[in-house]
Design a protein around this motif. Structure first.
Motif, PDB file in Angstrom:
ATOM      1  N   MET A   1       0.842  -1.200   0.000  1.00  0.00           N
ATOM      2  CA  MET A   1       0.000   0.000   0.000  1.00  0.00           C
ATOM      3  C   MET A   1       0.873   1.243   0.000  1.00  0.00           C
ATOM      4  O   MET A   1       1.493   1.576   0.987  1.00  0.00           O
ATOM      5  N   ASN A   3       1.722   5.233  -0.252  1.00  0.00           N
ATOM      6  CA  ASN A   3       1.142   6.546   0.015  1.00  0.00           C
ATOM      7  C   ASN A   3       1.997   7.610  -0.641  1.00  0.00           C
ATOM      8  O   ASN A   3       3.199   7.509  -0.646  1.00  0.00           O
ATOM      9  N   PRO A   5       2.065  12.200  -1.614  1.00  0.00           N
ATOM     10  CA  PRO A   5       1.447  13.455  -1.200  1.00  0.00           C
ATOM     11  C   PRO A   5       0.038  13.689  -1.730  1.00  0.00           C
ATOM     12  O   PRO A   5      -0.709  14.427  -1.137  1.00  0.00           O
ATOM     13  N   THR A   8      -4.010  12.125   0.301  1.00  0.00           N
ATOM     14  CA  THR A   8      -5.048  12.734   1.125  1.00  0.00           C
ATOM     15  C   THR A   8      -6.115  13.345   0.222  1.00  0.00           C
ATOM     16  O   THR A   8      -7.313  13.146   0.425  1.00  0.00           O
ATOM     17  N   GLU A   9      -5.660  14.067  -0.822  1.00  0.00           N
ATOM     18  CA  GLU A   9      -6.605  14.652  -1.774  1.00  0.00           C
ATOM     19  C   GLU A   9      -7.458  13.558  -2.401  1.00  0.00           C
ATOM     20  O   GLU A   9      -8.668  13.697  -2.568  1.00  0.00           O
ATOM     21  N   HIS A  16     -15.973  12.389  -1.061  1.00  0.00           N
ATOM     22  CA  HIS A  16     -17.040  13.250  -1.560  1.00  0.00           C
ATOM     23  C   HIS A  16     -17.897  12.555  -2.612  1.00  0.00           C
ATOM     24  O   HIS A  16     -19.114  12.717  -2.635  1.00  0.00           O
ATOM     25  N   VAL A  36      -6.359   7.862   7.738  1.00  0.00           N
ATOM     26  CA  VAL A  36      -5.844   7.929   9.103  1.00  0.00           C
ATOM     27  C   VAL A  36      -6.696   8.950   9.870  1.00  0.00           C
ATOM     28  O   VAL A  36      -7.362   9.789   9.263  1.00  0.00           O
ATOM     29  N   ALA A  38      -6.146  11.694  11.338  1.00  0.00           N
ATOM     30  CA  ALA A  38      -5.940  13.099  10.980  1.00  0.00           C
ATOM     31  C   ALA A  38      -6.664  13.456   9.686  1.00  0.00           C
ATOM     32  O   ALA A  38      -7.163  14.569   9.525  1.00  0.00           O
ATOM     33  N   GLU A  39      -6.719  12.522   8.765  1.00  0.00           N
ATOM     34  CA  GLU A  39      -7.443  12.776   7.511  1.00  0.00           C
ATOM     35  C   GLU A  39      -8.945  12.845   7.752  1.00  0.00           C
ATOM     36  O   GLU A  39      -9.643  13.669   7.169  1.00  0.00           O
ATOM     37  N   HIS A  42      -9.624  16.122   9.141  1.00  0.00           N
ATOM     38  CA  HIS A  42      -9.572  17.114   8.076  1.00  0.00           C
ATOM     39  C   HIS A  42     -10.873  17.109   7.274  1.00  0.00           C
ATOM     40  O   HIS A  42     -11.422  18.174   6.952  1.00  0.00           O
ATOM     41  N   GLU A  45     -13.514  18.813   9.394  1.00  0.00           N
ATOM     42  CA  GLU A  45     -13.285  20.268   9.458  1.00  0.00           C
ATOM     43  C   GLU A  45     -13.671  20.937   8.138  1.00  0.00           C
ATOM     44  O   GLU A  45     -13.987  22.116   8.104  1.00  0.00           O
ATOM     45  N   SER A  46     -13.582  20.181   7.040  1.00  0.00           N
ATOM     46  CA  SER A  46     -13.856  20.760   5.718  1.00  0.00           C
ATOM     47  C   SER A  46     -15.311  20.583   5.301  1.00  0.00           C
ATOM     48  O   SER A  46     -15.635  20.810   4.137  1.00  0.00           O
ATOM     49  N   TYR A  70      -7.391  15.658  16.547  1.00  0.00           N
ATOM     50  CA  TYR A  70      -6.916  16.490  15.441  1.00  0.00           C
ATOM     51  C   TYR A  70      -7.875  17.615  15.094  1.00  0.00           C
ATOM     52  O   TYR A  70      -7.615  18.382  14.186  1.00  0.00           O
TER      53      TYR A  70
ATOM     54  N   LEU B 225       1.526  16.901   5.239  1.00  0.00           N
ATOM     55  CA  LEU B 225       1.665  15.466   5.515  1.00  0.00           C
ATOM     56  C   LEU B 225       2.323  15.224   6.868  1.00  0.00           C
ATOM     57  O   LEU B 225       1.902  14.356   7.631  1.00  0.00           O
ATOM     58  N   HIS B 348      -9.275  23.563   3.962  1.00  0.00           N
ATOM     59  CA  HIS B 348     -10.673  23.312   4.325  1.00  0.00           C
ATOM     60  C   HIS B 348     -11.623  23.704   3.203  1.00  0.00           C
ATOM     61  O   HIS B 348     -12.658  23.105   3.024  1.00  0.00           O
TER      62      HIS B 348
END
Lengths: 451, 451
Positions: A1, A3, A5, A8-9, A16, A36, A38-39, A42, A45-46, A70, B225, B348
């Motif tokens: 697996m 990962n 940068p 996350t996007e 979505h 994870v 933190a994601e 995120h 929060e978004s 987070y 990250l 965000h």
């Protein structure tokens, strides 16, 4: 697996799309397996309130604790307020002591007690140690999960002792050398442990020259020390010199980001913990206060103009040009203010160099005042064909820019000394000064000269 | 030698006392023995030009390189410009590759070549690798000093291999597992190495699920990250999947602070790399540009007022009250703008949630508009005994706050899409809009109603 940068996007995009298709299974898998904590935080929060609500119900009970860590305080509170004791217990079960203490500090006392009661004695004692220090100190930030060793054993013994652990606490880069009474006397870096001769004793190779944190040191001081000395972790000592915990860089990164964000948010009367997607009514209420304060200062400026209604009636050009005088002062002053607020935050500005800064700012204000006064005067003369008006506005601009530089320099220093946050109140006071002085000097001079 | 949070302050105090007494010996000792390079850099950054000059001459040639690393770019350039090739070589001799590359990127090409020529082949190749990537990418940020191992050996072999090193690279928390062709296939944490059975093979216990950084990833993505995954270090891969270096958290902390500071400085037309103690003339020149840009917008607002000179002459109360309308719009707009700029910076705000934010901001703008319009109208009616005036200013305030909310939300999103920095140009454009709309709606409505 693998990962990288963009992942996350990618996760956010897939989330979505899953929300749009109402693919509950896929949302659940993404939130609980793929992303994870933190994601997930995120993503929450978004999201606007309703979507955030739906997502949260899909976060598994054991994952919730990690995710909460987070979130910004405002969003944390939103969820914590609605969790009952049982849910809290499940969510916080697997957290580190420092993380758990962070969350507990946001709960009412009764809930804190319930969570503490459910814990094993040793673990509870650790959390209580952290909770006994204010949240914004080294003690409140620290983790109590440290590995300690005695100075007189050999590295070989240390290696065997370590091998008895199933795993070491996260980001363990050093072992702490303590006396029988837990007083910290040195540290042994894991890297040294690996490269040195195993028959040597800890005392022979331990460092004794390193940064120690006082449990009551403010978190901003702690952050500055970490930045200045490129620390990964540092020991926290109580007033008797005993090791009570350690702080690792990942806890400090949040402090650094928060303190830097604090300035920009405060200058607009906002808070760095504000939720970007706060509902309309809460937003309205919060902004109303700042608008009200600014309205007071605007009325103050208006009352100055009101003193010169007669003059304005005779020379309406004054009304046309007066915002220029106020605005130039406001801009110049806010530049000085920003430089000073940042200088104070970074620890550059001290009592012994404020005088130099004041001189520099006054010179810069005077020079820019003269420069732009000349430009504005020329334009005013061409526009209204009135030499006198050019002279008046030129003088008013010079006066306002010098006053702006003076205020922009001394105001934050003074506020700081009065323990008032210069980032929050500085710009309001400064704008009031530059508006009042701008209108007063321009309209006042005009009244004297024309009447 | 014990250190605690107040020590830096103590060092600074002793340094200032030594400067006052012109105790050169003591200054030298403090700068070269007592203080760490980051503290020396802090002392330089906190000093006016002449004092800074004197201090710099007292920093030993070998220490200068380390000190330069901690300075902001403007101060770095100040010193680098005056160092000749020999001084540069001495100063940079003992630096890590990533730090050296950082400094070299600020030098003219000829100096870079001289420093590179003086280095050993292996070291030079490493620095050239870093220099081959743009400064603000993962490749430009990385350190090439990594320890790599093969998957098929046992932990016991790894332990013996490590023991051959005199010391490990700073902040080494993992060893990288690579193929014969340098392709990264896993990582072995030092902590695991210590607790696992030495007879196991690297392949059996290595992690394969961790964050890998693309050498061309932007430094802001890298910082996000690190923050999101609480990383201490991460491997950097080239487009062929080969390990080219690693990034450690201490390099990222600077990126995080800079990016957070960027917003507050840009909003005042300043740069986060600006020297707090820049000389008066340089300061004047820099600020002049921002004042000039703002003067243009102020004249635009004035020209709007100029269109209504006739109306103002009849009703001078308009001149008294018009700054209130403009100012309330400016405050409301800048609050929205700040929330959006921060939301964009934190990731965000996305295409899919801008519509919700716009709705929220319009509602908040409308509600606060109505609230404060009522207050201002009441005060205006009492002050000038004119009901009509109250109605006009109320309507103008509602219009301006709604427009401010609309502009504050859409402007940063639009600027971002055009790759223009919203923090830098957003507030100027916003203020222009709220000034123009404020004066136009207030004076325009008044003209229609009174004339």
């Amino acid at each position: 697996m693998s990962n990288d940068p963009v992942d996350t996007e990618d996760h956010m995009d897939r989330l979505h799309r899953a929300i749009d298709r109402q693919a509950t299974d896929q949302i659940w898998r993404l939130l609980n397996n793929t992303m994870v904590p933190a994601e997930v935080a995120h993503a929450l929060e978004s999201s606007p309130p309703r979507e955030r609500e739906e997502l949260w119900t899909q976060v598994g009970p054991e994952t919730q604790g990690e995710v909460l860590l987070y979130l910004s305080e405002e969003v944390q509170d939103e969820f914590l307020d609605r969790m009952d004791a049982a849910e809290l217990l499940t969510a916080t079960e697997n957290l580190d002591t420092d993380d758990l203490a962070d969350l507990l500090q946001r709960l009412p006392t009764s809930s804190i007690q319930q969570v503490l009661d459910s814990m094993e004695a040793q673990e509870r004692e650790r959390v209580e140690t952290v909770l006994s220090y204010p949240e914004d100190t080294a003690g409140g930030l620290m983790d109590t999960d440290t590995i300690t060793i005695r100075p007189n054993i050999t590295l070989d013994v240390v290696l065997r002792y370590i091998r008895r652990h199933e795993e070491l606490p996260q980001s363990t880069d050093v072992l702490w050398v303590v006396t029988r009474r837990d007083e910290l006397i040195g540290r042994l870096s894991i890297n040294k442990l690996l490269v040195c001769d195993p028959s040597m004793s800890v005392r022979e190779i331990m460092d004794t020259d390193f940064i120690r944190l006082d449990a009551l040191a403010s978190q901003n001081d702690v952050a500055q020390l970490f930045e200045r000395h490129d620390l990964i972790s540092a020991p926290v000592l109580n007033e008797r010199g005993q090791l009570v915990g350690r702080i690792t860089i990942d806890d400090v990164v949040d402090v650094i980001r928060d303190s830097a964000e604090h300035t920009v948010m405060s200058m607009a009367g906002l808070d760095e913990e504000d939720d970007t997607f706060a509902p309309a009514l809460r937003t309205t209420r919060r902004r109303a206060i700042w608008l009200g304060i600014n309205l007071l200062t605007a009325f103050l400026a208006s009352s100055v103009i009101g003193m010169f209604e007669g003059t304005i009636q005779k020379i309406t050009a004054l009304a046309v040009l007066m915002p220029i005088v106020a605005s130039m002062g406001g801009i110049a002053g806010s530049q000085t203010l920003t430089v000073l607020i940042r200088g104070i935050a970074l620890g550059h500005v001290k009592t012994n160099n404020v005088r130099w800064l004041l001189g520099r700012e006054m010179i810069a204000g005077m020079l820019n005042g003269v420069l732009w006064a000349a430009v504005v005067a020329a334009l005013a003369i061409v526009w209204f064909d009135d030499w006198m008006l050019g002279g008046v506005i030129a003088l008013a601009i010079v006066i306002n820019l010098v006053v702006a530089s003076l205020t922009g320099t001394l105001l934050p220093v003074l506020l700081k000394r009065l323990s008032i946050d210069p980032a929050l109140s500085g710009s309001v006071i400064l704008t009031t000064v530059t508006d009042v002085v701008g209108f007063l000097s321009f309209l006042g001079l005009a009244s004297v000269i024309y009447l």
